[in-house]
Design a protein around this motif. Structure first.
Motif, PDB file in Angstrom:
ATOM      1  N   UNK A  38       0.832  -1.206   0.000  1.00  0.00           N
ATOM      2  CA  UNK A  38       0.000   0.000   0.000  1.00  0.00           C
ATOM      3  C   UNK A  38       0.869   1.260   0.000  1.00  0.00           C
ATOM      4  N   UNK A  39       0.499   2.217  -0.826  1.00  0.00           N
ATOM      5  CA  UNK A  39       1.147   3.527  -0.842  1.00  0.00           C
ATOM      6  C   UNK A  39       0.128   4.572  -0.403  1.00  0.00           C
ATOM      7  N   UNK A  40       0.530   5.456   0.487  1.00  0.00           N
ATOM      8  CA  UNK A  40      -0.384   6.485   0.988  1.00  0.00           C
ATOM      9  C   UNK A  40       0.103   7.874   0.579  1.00  0.00           C
ATOM     10  N   UNK A  41      -0.688   8.893   0.947  1.00  0.00           N
ATOM     11  CA  UNK A  41      -0.458  10.246   0.421  1.00  0.00           C
ATOM     12  C   UNK A  41       0.540  11.089   1.193  1.00  0.00           C
ATOM     13  N   UNK A  42       1.048  10.601   2.331  1.00  0.00           N
ATOM     14  CA  UNK A  42       2.024  11.384   3.100  1.00  0.00           C
ATOM     15  C   UNK A  42       2.918  10.451   3.918  1.00  0.00           C
ATOM     16  N   UNK A  43       4.015  10.955   4.431  1.00  0.00           N
ATOM     17  CA  UNK A  43       4.973  10.111   5.146  1.00  0.00           C
ATOM     18  C   UNK A  43       4.364   9.383   6.342  1.00  0.00           C
ATOM     19  N   UNK A  85       4.720   7.076  10.022  1.00  0.00           N
ATOM     20  CA  UNK A  85       5.495   7.110  11.260  1.00  0.00           C
ATOM     21  C   UNK A  85       5.218   5.851  12.068  1.00  0.00           C
ATOM     22  N   UNK A  86       5.968   5.667  13.136  1.00  0.00           N
ATOM     23  CA  UNK A  86       5.843   4.456  13.944  1.00  0.00           C
ATOM     24  C   UNK A  86       4.443   4.318  14.556  1.00  0.00           C
ATOM     25  N   UNK A  87       3.851   5.448  14.921  1.00  0.00           N
ATOM     26  CA  UNK A  87       2.518   5.428  15.524  1.00  0.00           C
ATOM     27  C   UNK A  87       1.491   4.851  14.546  1.00  0.00           C
ATOM     28  N   UNK A  88       1.593   5.238  13.277  1.00  0.00           N
ATOM     29  CA  UNK A  88       0.686   4.723  12.248  1.00  0.00           C
ATOM     30  C   UNK A  88       0.815   3.206  12.154  1.00  0.00           C
ATOM     31  N   UNK A  89       2.042   2.717  12.057  1.00  0.00           N
ATOM     32  CA  UNK A  89       2.287   1.276  11.914  1.00  0.00           C
ATOM     33  C   UNK A  89       1.739   0.511  13.111  1.00  0.00           C
ATOM     34  N   UNK A  90       2.002   1.007  14.319  1.00  0.00           N
ATOM     35  CA  UNK A  90       1.539   0.321  15.530  1.00  0.00           C
ATOM     36  C   UNK A  90       0.016   0.271  15.618  1.00  0.00           C
ATOM     37  N   UNK A 122     -15.293  -4.651   4.186  1.00  0.00           N
ATOM     38  CA  UNK A 122     -15.471  -3.808   3.008  1.00  0.00           C
ATOM     39  C   UNK A 122     -14.489  -2.635   3.003  1.00  0.00           C
ATOM     40  N   UNK A 123     -13.678  -2.551   1.947  1.00  0.00           N
ATOM     41  CA  UNK A 123     -12.690  -1.477   1.797  1.00  0.00           C
ATOM     42  C   UNK A 123     -11.869  -1.309   3.076  1.00  0.00           C
ATOM     43  N   UNK A 124     -11.476  -2.433   3.647  1.00  0.00           N
ATOM     44  CA  UNK A 124     -10.857  -2.435   4.980  1.00  0.00           C
ATOM     45  C   UNK A 124      -9.606  -1.576   5.087  1.00  0.00           C
ATOM     46  N   UNK A 125      -8.631  -1.802   4.216  1.00  0.00           N
ATOM     47  CA  UNK A 125      -7.371  -1.068   4.321  1.00  0.00           C
ATOM     48  C   UNK A 125      -7.597   0.425   4.103  1.00  0.00           C
ATOM     49  N   UNK A 126      -8.404   0.769   3.136  1.00  0.00           N
ATOM     50  CA  UNK A 126      -8.687   2.188   2.864  1.00  0.00           C
ATOM     51  C   UNK A 126      -9.356   2.850   4.070  1.00  0.00           C
ATOM     52  N   UNK A 127     -10.312   2.146   4.670  1.00  0.00           N
ATOM     53  CA  UNK A 127     -11.001   2.704   5.842  1.00  0.00           C
ATOM     54  C   UNK A 127     -10.048   2.842   7.035  1.00  0.00           C
ATOM     55  N   UNK A 128      -9.163   1.855   7.216  1.00  0.00           N
ATOM     56  CA  UNK A 128      -8.199   1.907   8.319  1.00  0.00           C
ATOM     57  C   UNK A 128      -7.277   3.106   8.155  1.00  0.00           C
ATOM     58  N   UNK A 129      -6.805   3.325   6.938  1.00  0.00           N
ATOM     59  CA  UNK A 129      -5.922   4.463   6.676  1.00  0.00           C
ATOM     60  C   UNK A 129      -6.657   5.783   6.875  1.00  0.00           C
ATOM     61  N   UNK A 130      -7.874   5.863   6.389  1.00  0.00           N
ATOM     62  CA  UNK A 130      -8.672   7.086   6.521  1.00  0.00           C
ATOM     63  C   UNK A 130      -8.887   7.441   7.990  1.00  0.00           C
ATOM     64  N   UNK A 131      -9.098   6.421   8.811  1.00  0.00           N
ATOM     65  CA  UNK A 131      -9.306   6.652  10.248  1.00  0.00           C
ATOM     66  C   UNK A 131      -8.096   7.355  10.867  1.00  0.00           C
ATOM     67  N   UNK A 132      -6.914   7.038  10.357  1.00  0.00           N
ATOM     68  CA  UNK A 132      -5.677   7.615  10.883  1.00  0.00           C
ATOM     69  C   UNK A 132      -5.253   8.871  10.123  1.00  0.00           C
ATOM     70  N   UNK A 133      -6.102   9.345   9.215  1.00  0.00           N
ATOM     71  CA  UNK A 133      -5.828  10.588   8.507  1.00  0.00           C
ATOM     72  C   UNK A 133      -4.991  10.450   7.247  1.00  0.00           C
ATOM     73  N   UNK A 134      -4.942   9.234   6.705  1.00  0.00           N
ATOM     74  CA  UNK A 134      -4.176   8.995   5.479  1.00  0.00           C
ATOM     75  C   UNK A 134      -5.113   8.575   4.353  1.00  0.00           C
TER      76      UNK A 134
END
Length: 307
Positions: free
Chosen positions: A135-140, A142-147, A182-194
């Motif tokens: 997965x590629x996202x729109x901004x850098x 960090x460790x908090x995102x990964x955790x 449904x759209x799991x990865x996209x929703x997970x990223x959106x929740x974290x602001x990505x």
């Protein structure tokens, strides 16, 4: 002993139509079995003669298990009215359907088959079958995102299962899931602001994209199928697992409003109980929702500090 199948499955296995469509044919009286009109739910054998609109069904085709590298823009549906449907893109000679789905903007590995029995066993989240994505996202990152991604994100009235997440670039990571919301990865990223820029599935269980260019497909090898069949050998019945998983999901994903109502009901029951026991009383001797004032001294005779 002769193997019997439900009539709708028997029809579906020939590639004529889906089970749901077969039920409609049966309901409309367009199916004849051994010269008689069948009832819903009847079971038939290979030796039985089944006609639809007076025509005999084709023989059950050889089982097909396909790995397809889906391009962006292809829709994972069998609906013919959708021009970008995956069946048309693969153009297989027999009727097939996808196992699971990939969003239209996503690409990568997806299975297709003409065997309905294997579908739910592979998709069943409770069986912990792995699916890996890049997965590629729109901004850098960090460790908090990964955790947070790895430990579960609250989406769709539940919390995602723990998963393996590895950062592979400043704005890229790999993730291994065992569920498919449904759209799991996209929703997970959106929740974290990505926002997801690109999403590619590179592996399902033991099968990878190796050797498959975008838009190409191939049959799964005997070895790949042997490993898949071995991994799903202990999979329970679809209905049994659905009941268990729904119970677990219900316990995890109770809406906050429902919990609040339940908490309020508990408070009301406690209050009524206390009134009955005479613990609450108003100035007029009637039950009150305010607790009685305490004496200036406690039972031990200690003076109150309140002035």
């Amino acid at each position: 002993m002769t193997d019997l199948k439900r009539l709708n499955k028997f029809i579906s296995d020939t590639g004529f139509c889906s089970r749901r469509e077969a039920d409609k044919y049966i309901e409309d009286g367009r199916v004849i079995v051994n010269g008689m009109r069948p009832v819903m739910g009847v079971k038939v054998a290979l030796s039985d003669t089944v006609l639809i609109d007076g025509k005999a069904l084709k023989k059950v085709p050889k089982r097909a298990y396909i790995a397809y590298n889906k391009p962006v823009g292809i829709t994972c549906t069998t609906e013919r009215k959708i021009q970008s449907n995956i069946v048309k893109a693969v153009n297989y000679p027999d009727r097939i359907f996808p196992i699971g789905r990939l969003d239209r903007p996503s690409e990568g590995l997806i299975f297709l088959t003409n065997e309905g029995d294997i579908v739910n066993k592979i998709l069943r989240a409770g069986n912990n079958h792995e699916k890996e994505y890049v997965v590629t996202v729109d901004k850098p990152l960090n460790r908090q995102f990964v955790n947070k991604m790895a430990n579960g994100i609250p989406i769709l009235d539940t919390v995602t299962k723990k998963c393996k997440v590895t950062q592979t670039g400043s704005q890229q990571f790999t993730i291994v899931l065992t569920q498919g919301l449904n759209r799991q990865i996209r929703r997970m990223c959106e929740y974290l602001g990505y926002e997801v820029v690109t999403l590619k599935r590179t592996r399902i269980m033991n099968v990878t994209l190796k050797g498959l260019k975008v838009g190409q497909w191939r049959h799964l090898t005997e070895q790949e199928m042997a490993e898949i069949n071995n991994s799903i050998a202990d999979s329970g019945k679809t209905e049994e697992l659905s009941v268990d998983e729904n119970k677990q999901s219900a316990n995890i994903s109770k809406p906050l409003q429902e919990r609040s109502v339940r908490k309020e009901d508990d408070k009301k029951r406690d209050f009524a109980k206390h009134v009955k026991q005479g613990r609450f009383e108003s100035k007029h001797g009637q039950p009150s929702n305010k607790p009685a004032r305490r004496n200036s001294t406690t039972r031990t005779g200690t003076l109150s500090l309140k002035k």
